[in-house]
Design a protein around this motif. Structure first.
Motif, PDB file in Angstrom:
ATOM      1  N   PRO A   2       0.827  -1.216   0.000  1.00  0.00           N
ATOM      2  CA  PRO A   2       0.000   0.000   0.000  1.00  0.00           C
ATOM      3  C   PRO A   2       0.854   1.256   0.000  1.00  0.00           C
ATOM      4  N   PHE A   3       0.289   2.324  -0.573  1.00  0.00           N
ATOM      5  CA  PHE A   3       1.001   3.596  -0.592  1.00  0.00           C
ATOM      6  C   PHE A   3       1.128   4.148   0.826  1.00  0.00           C
ATOM      7  N   GLU A   4       2.204   4.871   1.049  1.00  0.00           N
ATOM      8  CA  GLU A   4       2.386   5.588   2.309  1.00  0.00           C
ATOM      9  C   GLU A   4       1.278   6.639   2.446  1.00  0.00           C
ATOM     10  N   ARG A   5       0.800   6.858   3.659  1.00  0.00           N
ATOM     11  CA  ARG A   5      -0.238   7.856   3.924  1.00  0.00           C
ATOM     12  C   ARG A   5       0.268   8.920   4.899  1.00  0.00           C
ATOM     13  N   LYS A   6      -0.189  10.146   4.685  1.00  0.00           N
ATOM     14  CA  LYS A   6       0.098  11.247   5.601  1.00  0.00           C
ATOM     15  C   LYS A   6      -1.192  12.009   5.867  1.00  0.00           C
ATOM     16  N   THR A   7      -1.184  12.828   6.890  1.00  0.00           N
ATOM     17  CA  THR A   7      -2.346  13.672   7.186  1.00  0.00           C
ATOM     18  C   THR A   7      -1.998  15.154   7.160  1.00  0.00           C
ATOM     19  N   THR A   8      -0.720  15.478   6.980  1.00  0.00           N
ATOM     20  CA  THR A   8      -0.301  16.878   6.923  1.00  0.00           C
ATOM     21  C   THR A   8       0.640  17.092   5.745  1.00  0.00           C
ATOM     22  N   THR A  22      -6.895  12.617   3.839  1.00  0.00           N
ATOM     23  CA  THR A  22      -5.712  11.756   3.839  1.00  0.00           C
ATOM     24  C   THR A  22      -4.886  12.072   2.606  1.00  0.00           C
ATOM     25  N   ILE A  23      -3.582  11.998   2.725  1.00  0.00           N
ATOM     26  CA  ILE A  23      -2.690  12.250   1.590  1.00  0.00           C
ATOM     27  C   ILE A  23      -1.855  10.999   1.331  1.00  0.00           C
ATOM     28  N   ALA A  24      -2.141  10.322   0.219  1.00  0.00           N
ATOM     29  CA  ALA A  24      -1.363   9.153  -0.185  1.00  0.00           C
ATOM     30  C   ALA A  24      -0.143   9.613  -0.988  1.00  0.00           C
ATOM     31  N   ILE A  25       0.932   8.890  -0.890  1.00  0.00           N
ATOM     32  CA  ILE A  25       2.159   9.237  -1.611  1.00  0.00           C
ATOM     33  C   ILE A  25       2.432   8.160  -2.660  1.00  0.00           C
ATOM     34  N   VAL A  26       2.254   8.517  -3.924  1.00  0.00           N
ATOM     35  CA  VAL A  26       2.533   7.613  -5.037  1.00  0.00           C
ATOM     36  C   VAL A  26       4.024   7.738  -5.365  1.00  0.00           C
ATOM     37  N   PRO A  27       4.754   6.647  -5.404  1.00  0.00           N
ATOM     38  CA  PRO A  27       6.217   6.741  -5.584  1.00  0.00           C
ATOM     39  C   PRO A  27       6.650   7.500  -6.840  1.00  0.00           C
ATOM     40  N   GLU A  28       5.927   7.306  -7.959  1.00  0.00           N
ATOM     41  CA  GLU A  28       6.357   7.944  -9.208  1.00  0.00           C
ATOM     42  C   GLU A  28       5.160   8.072 -10.148  1.00  0.00           C
ATOM     43  N   PHE A  29       5.153   9.155 -10.923  1.00  0.00           N
ATOM     44  CA  PHE A  29       4.064   9.343 -11.892  1.00  0.00           C
ATOM     45  C   PHE A  29       4.613  10.053 -13.123  1.00  0.00           C
ATOM     46  N   THR A  30       4.185   9.573 -14.310  1.00  0.00           N
ATOM     47  CA  THR A  30       4.587  10.194 -15.569  1.00  0.00           C
ATOM     48  C   THR A  30       3.368  10.833 -16.231  1.00  0.00           C
ATOM     49  N   PHE A  31       3.480  12.111 -16.547  1.00  0.00           N
ATOM     50  CA  PHE A  31       2.406  12.882 -17.162  1.00  0.00           C
ATOM     51  C   PHE A  31       2.289  12.557 -18.646  1.00  0.00           C
ATOM     52  N   GLU A  32       1.161  12.971 -19.214  1.00  0.00           N
ATOM     53  CA  GLU A  32       0.996  12.872 -20.666  1.00  0.00           C
ATOM     54  C   GLU A  32       2.126  13.583 -21.392  1.00  0.00           C
ATOM     55  N   SER A  33       2.618  14.650 -20.796  1.00  0.00           N
ATOM     56  CA  SER A  33       3.677  15.442 -21.427  1.00  0.00           C
ATOM     57  C   SER A  33       5.011  14.715 -21.471  1.00  0.00           C
ATOM     58  N   GLY A  34       5.127  13.636 -20.705  1.00  0.00           N
ATOM     59  CA  GLY A  34       6.388  12.906 -20.634  1.00  0.00           C
ATOM     60  C   GLY A  34       7.190  13.200 -19.385  1.00  0.00           C
ATOM     61  N   HIS A  35       6.815  14.264 -18.642  1.00  0.00           N
ATOM     62  CA  HIS A  35       7.503  14.580 -17.395  1.00  0.00           C
ATOM     63  C   HIS A  35       7.209  13.510 -16.344  1.00  0.00           C
TER      64      HIS A  35
END
Length: 472
Positions: A2-8, A22-35
């Motif tokens: 599961p993703f790490e969770r934070k509240t602040t 709640t704030i989940a932390i996704v390790p990595e994400f790639t945008f449509e733009s390629g970033h």
């Protein structure tokens, strides 16, 4: 795992405005733009309990400047929903209700306000363009992480309705019903024109500094102008006339103030800069020669500062004669002016300029046909039963645009929401919106199955609370 969770989110002060998210932390994400970015925060809030099958999810998308706190802006749609009788759309005893914050928003998800882990500084204007499609892709990761197997119904208005259309392409087995409210499947030139005018208002503020401003020195003047422009598109001429007309605000109660009969030339001078947030001001108790600039935080109703003459700056023979009177004169304030200033003052206390620019560009980029084919063909590929709601007086996304879209959808119903309030009718016409969606829900067996389930216990509400997000 599961993703790490934070509240602040310490670097982002605006997250404090949203309770219990709640704030989940996704390790990595790639945008449509390629970033690609790392350690991507995604803020969300849930109500109710996900059933064992993972299929009782109600996905609610939030409008442009709102947060995931659905109770704050759609509390009138929350309550008990039954099989056949009138009820409320958002029944947290039957549905697992979730709202996820979009990227670019100041309320917790990745945005110009969040830190870039590679530099340990806020992204600011370097935050990549996040599209509606990017949001859905990222939010799908969170739904998967929570165990959601399918979404019973997806609901959203305005920008949130754009997300509803994009969610449709996850297929009818995953997203089963769609309810876009006053939202297009692609952004029109008309809408893009309004958002460009708002961005240019922010760019024109000398404190904007190409987006590299500090949070304690935001381009507030530009934000105020942008918000005022937006408020005009959210309502209608009729609603302004009905509510305000040419009425004036009440005269100040302070005994230090009066409204004298002024020489026309003097009245022209004072009115010229009325409402300018950097006007010269008279401070009671100080010398007439002392002037200060009005604070960015000055409330519209604050009568402690009054306009004064800047001696020698107006070459008019009547100016000196009226000078003494001017110290006690407060120019007339029309109700329309007061309303726009009040809304703008509230807005600058809860929003960020770079975020506003990022979200407006996201709306401009919206077009479900990009990369999928001809627009009409793509719309006709949406198979889910779709309830399309349009506001009859909407000037931002006109009803005829919504009606034309509905005719392209192969399995749609169109509802005309009667209102003179324009685009904001989606948040104001609660009874019509609620009744239309409940009736639509009750027609579908998978919803009826959910409504037959044993209600889950919910926490007791403490009653209505004040909203910083409310309109008028």
């Amino acid at each position: 795992m599961p993703f790490e969770r934070k509240t602040t989110q310490p670097e982002n002060p605006f997250t404090k405005l949203v309770p219990d998210q709640t704030i989940a932390i996704v390790p990595e994400f790639t945008f449509e733009s390629g970033h690609t970015i790392r350690e991507v925060p995604v803020a969300y809030k849930t109500w109710g309990v996900l059933n064992e099958a993972g299929d009782n999810c109600m996905l609610i998308c939030h409008p442009l400047t709102r947060s995931v706190d659905v109770e704050d802006w759609w509390i009138d749609l929350m309550g008990s929903c039954t099989l056949d009788t009138p009820g409320k759309v958002i029944d947290e005893t039957k549905f697992f209700v979730i709202c996820l914050n979009v990227m670019g928003s100041p309320y917790g998800s990745a945005s110009p306000l969040t830190n870039n882990p590679d530099s340990s500084r806020r992204y600011g204007p370097e935050f990549p363009l996040a599209t509606i499609r990017d949001d859905c892709k990222l939010h799908k990761m969170i739904l998967d992480d929570l165990g959601v197997k399918s979404v019973a119904i997806c609901i959203g208005g305005s920008m949130a309705g754009m997300h509803v259309f994009e969610w449709a392409f996850y297929g009818p087995d995953y997203i089963k019903l769609l309810v876009p409210i006053s939202a297009p499947a692609k952004t029109s030139a008309w809408s893009m024109g309004w958002t460009e005018a708002q961005r240019q208002s922010i760019f024109a503020d000398p404190k904007y500094l190409d987006g590299y401003y500090s949070l304690d020195a935001q381009p507030l003047h530009g934000m105020i102008a942008a918000r005022m422009i937006a408020m005009l598109t959210y309502r209608t001429r009729a609603s302004y006339e009905h509510r305000f007309g040419r009425s004036l605000m009440d005269s100040p109660s302070s005994s230090q103030l009066k409204t004298p009969s002024l020489h026309p030339a003097h009245m022209y001078r004072i009115d010229h800069n009325a409402g300018h947030r950097q006007m010269k001001a008279y401070v009671p108790g100080l010398s007439d020669s002392v002037t200060v600039a009005c604070s960015n935080k000055l409330p519209v109703s604050d009568n402690s500062l009054q306009l004064i003459e800047d001696k020698g700056s107006l070459a008019h023979p009547a100016a000196d004669a009226a000078n003494v009177e001017s110290h006690n004169y407060q120019p007339p304030l029309y109700s329309t002016h007061s309303y726009l200033r009040y809304q703008a003052d509230k807005f600058i206390q809860r929003f960020d300029a770079n975020c506003y620019i990022a979200l407006s560009r996201k709306m401009d980029a919206h077009d479900i046909s990009i990369g999928r084919g001809d627009y009409e063909d793509v719309v006709q590929k949406i198979q889910q039963p779709t309830l399309v709601l349009g506001i009859e007086s909407d000037v931002l996304f006109p009803f005829y645009e919504i009606e034309a879209l509905s005719t392209l959808l192969p399995n749609s119903e169109l509802i005309r929401v009667r209102s003179e309030e324009g685009h904001d009718g989606l948040l104001l016409e609660h009874k019509q919106v609620n009744a239309s969606i409940v009736t639509f829900m009750q027609k579908h067996e998978h919803i009826r199955k959910i409504l037959r389930q044993k209600p889950a216990p919910i926490p007791e509400r403490k009653g209505p609370r004040g909203s910083i997000f409310a309109s008028w």
